[in-house]
Design a protein around this motif. Structure first.
Motif, PDB file in Angstrom:
ATOM      1  N   ARG A 148       0.834  -1.197   0.000  1.00 36.31           N
ATOM      2  CA  ARG A 148       0.000   0.000   0.000  1.00 36.31           C
ATOM      3  C   ARG A 148       0.873   1.253   0.000  1.00 36.31           C
ATOM      4  NH1 ARG A 148      -5.248  -1.152   0.930  1.00 36.31           N
ATOM      5  NH2 ARG A 148      -5.760  -3.149   1.891  1.00 36.31           N
ATOM      6  N   LEU A 149       2.062   1.139   0.544  1.00 31.59           N
ATOM      7  CA  LEU A 149       2.966   2.279   0.622  1.00 31.59           C
ATOM      8  C   LEU A 149       3.885   2.358  -0.592  1.00 31.59           C
ATOM      9  CD1 LEU A 149       4.005   1.949   4.380  1.00 31.59           C
ATOM     10  CD2 LEU A 149       2.158   3.322   3.405  1.00 31.59           C
ATOM     11  N   ARG A 150       4.218   1.200  -1.147  1.00 27.65           N
ATOM     12  CA  ARG A 150       5.133   1.163  -2.301  1.00 27.65           C
ATOM     13  C   ARG A 150       4.661   0.094  -3.267  1.00 27.65           C
ATOM     14  NH1 ARG A 150      10.757  -0.993  -3.455  1.00 27.65           N
ATOM     15  NH2 ARG A 150      11.750   0.609  -4.729  1.00 27.65           N
ATOM     16  N   PRO A 151       4.147   0.476  -4.436  1.00 31.00           N
ATOM     17  CA  PRO A 151       3.592  -0.520  -5.362  1.00 31.00           C
ATOM     18  C   PRO A 151       4.671  -1.469  -5.869  1.00 31.00           C
ATOM     19  CG  PRO A 151       3.802   1.626  -6.436  1.00 31.00           C
ATOM     20  CD  PRO A 151       4.079   1.851  -4.979  1.00 31.00           C
ATOM     21  N   ASP A 154       4.600  -4.475 -11.226  1.00 34.94           N
ATOM     22  CA  ASP A 154       3.432  -4.512 -12.112  1.00 34.94           C
ATOM     23  C   ASP A 154       2.480  -3.359 -11.814  1.00 34.94           C
ATOM     24  OD1 ASP A 154       4.359  -6.737 -13.431  1.00 34.94           O
ATOM     25  OD2 ASP A 154       3.161  -8.169 -12.266  1.00 34.94           O
ATOM     26  N   GLN A 155       2.232  -3.106 -10.538  1.00 37.13           N
ATOM     27  CA  GLN A 155       1.361  -1.996 -10.166  1.00 37.13           C
ATOM     28  C   GLN A 155       1.948  -0.664 -10.625  1.00 37.13           C
ATOM     29  OE1 GLN A 155       1.346  -2.824  -5.955  1.00 37.13           O
ATOM     30  NE2 GLN A 155      -0.710  -3.723  -6.029  1.00 37.13           N
ATOM     31  N   TYR A 156       3.240  -0.523 -10.481  1.00 35.34           N
ATOM     32  CA  TYR A 156       3.934   0.706 -10.880  1.00 35.34           C
ATOM     33  C   TYR A 156       3.771   0.966 -12.378  1.00 35.34           C
ATOM     34  CZ  TYR A 156       8.035   3.584 -12.032  1.00 35.34           C
ATOM     35  OH  TYR A 156       8.881   4.543 -12.531  1.00 35.34           O
ATOM     36  N   ALA A 161       0.860   3.469 -17.157  1.00 30.98           N
ATOM     37  CA  ALA A 161       0.011   3.338 -18.349  1.00 30.98           C
ATOM     38  C   ALA A 161      -1.306   4.083 -18.160  1.00 30.98           C
ATOM     39  CB  ALA A 161      -0.253   1.860 -18.636  1.00 30.98           C
ATOM     40  N   SER A 162      -1.858   3.990 -16.973  1.00 27.37           N
ATOM     41  CA  SER A 162      -3.104   4.707 -16.688  1.00 27.37           C
ATOM     42  C   SER A 162      -2.900   6.214 -16.779  1.00 27.37           C
ATOM     43  CB  SER A 162      -3.603   4.321 -15.293  1.00 27.37           C
ATOM     44  OG  SER A 162      -4.785   5.020 -14.967  1.00 27.37           O
ATOM     45  N   LEU A 163      -1.757   6.689 -16.297  1.00 23.81           N
ATOM     46  CA  LEU A 163      -1.454   8.120 -16.384  1.00 23.81           C
ATOM     47  C   LEU A 163      -1.268   8.549 -17.839  1.00 23.81           C
ATOM     48  CD1 LEU A 163      -0.804  10.801 -15.001  1.00 23.81           C
ATOM     49  CD2 LEU A 163       1.575  10.035 -14.802  1.00 23.81           C
ATOM     50  N   ALA A 164      -0.574   7.724 -18.619  1.00 29.15           N
ATOM     51  CA  ALA A 164      -0.371   8.046 -20.040  1.00 29.15           C
ATOM     52  C   ALA A 164      -1.702   8.131 -20.763  1.00 29.15           C
ATOM     53  CB  ALA A 164       0.526   6.992 -20.691  1.00 29.15           C
ATOM     54  N   ALA A 165      -2.655   7.280 -20.396  1.00 24.57           N
ATOM     55  CA  ALA A 165      -3.961   7.277 -21.049  1.00 24.57           C
ATOM     56  C   ALA A 165      -4.693   8.597 -20.875  1.00 24.57           C
ATOM     57  CB  ALA A 165      -4.814   6.138 -20.508  1.00 24.57           C
TER      58      ALA A 165
END
Length: 216
Positions: A148-151, A154-156, A161-165
């Motif tokens: 929860r504190l450090r992804p 894969d989560q990172y 990718a979500s930010l790029a979208a």
């Protein structure tokens, strides 16, 4: 790790203590709390003393902190309020007074907690008076999990990718991508019209069979 609790079901008393230590610790200000926790970041701490966004911002500067909101249905909280008042011999407020107090607690222009609740990373809805069920819910949430504190990797990359979208101007669907090799980001991208053509939202492509200002 420091877990902050806020919400309509949380008693807003100054409280910060290790999970395994029954002795509560009190601090004169949030700076003292942050300094104390930072030096003991490997221990587990909980605080309910988060009353405005200024305090929250100071806590969020520490990577070992995250916010949890706790709530329950209004009718259930009203029932609990009546039982607590009866157990300590205090007069029971009317339902109307209870609702007014709840609204002020959440939506007061200066001290309402609704804005803090909206920023919580984890939301816990306590629907039952059964403590065993609550403890099981907390166990399932696995709040002390350090991911929860450090992804993880894969989560990172998925977050990148979500930010790029978010850069996509396609009127139909936003898609982001990340090209990775050996855990190193090589490139990022998002969908849209080819370079040097009008953007989709400017009429560069025919989404839904409609161009900007005219039907195809």
């Amino acid at each position: 790790m420091l877990i902050g609790l806020c919400g309509s079901a949380v008693d807003r008393r100054a409280l910060s203590r290790p999970a395994e230590d029954p002795e509560r610790k009190f601090f004169d200000n949030v700076e003292e709390l942050v300094d104390h926790i930072t030096k003991r970041w490997q221990q587990r701490w909980v605080t309910t003393d988060i009353w405005d966004e200024t305090v929250l911002e100071k806590l969020l500067r520490r990577p070992s902190f995250f916010l949890v909101s706790v709530d329950a249905p209004l009718s259930l909280r009203w029932s609990r309020c009546k039982m607590r008042c009866a157990s300590i011999g205090q007069p029971v407020p009317s339902l109307e007074d209870f609702v007014d107090q709840n609204d002020d607690h959440l939506y007061n222009q200066n001290s309402g907690l609704a804005r803090l609740i909206d920023r919580a990373e984890v939301r816990l809805l306590n629907r039952s008076d059964d403590r065993k069920q609550l403890h099981q819910t907390l166990e399932d949430l696995d709040l002390p999990n350090e991911q929860r504190l450090r992804p993880n990797w894969d989560q990172y990359f998925m977050q990148l990718a979500s930010l790029a979208a978010q850069r996509s101007n396609c009127m139909k669907r936003r898609v982001g991508s990340v090209l990775v090799r050996e855990k190193r980001v090589i490139s990022t991208g998002y969908n849209g019209t080819p370079r040097n053509l009008k953007n989709c939202n400017e009429g560069g492509c025919q989404c839904f069979g409609v161009t900007l200002g005219a039907r195809s």
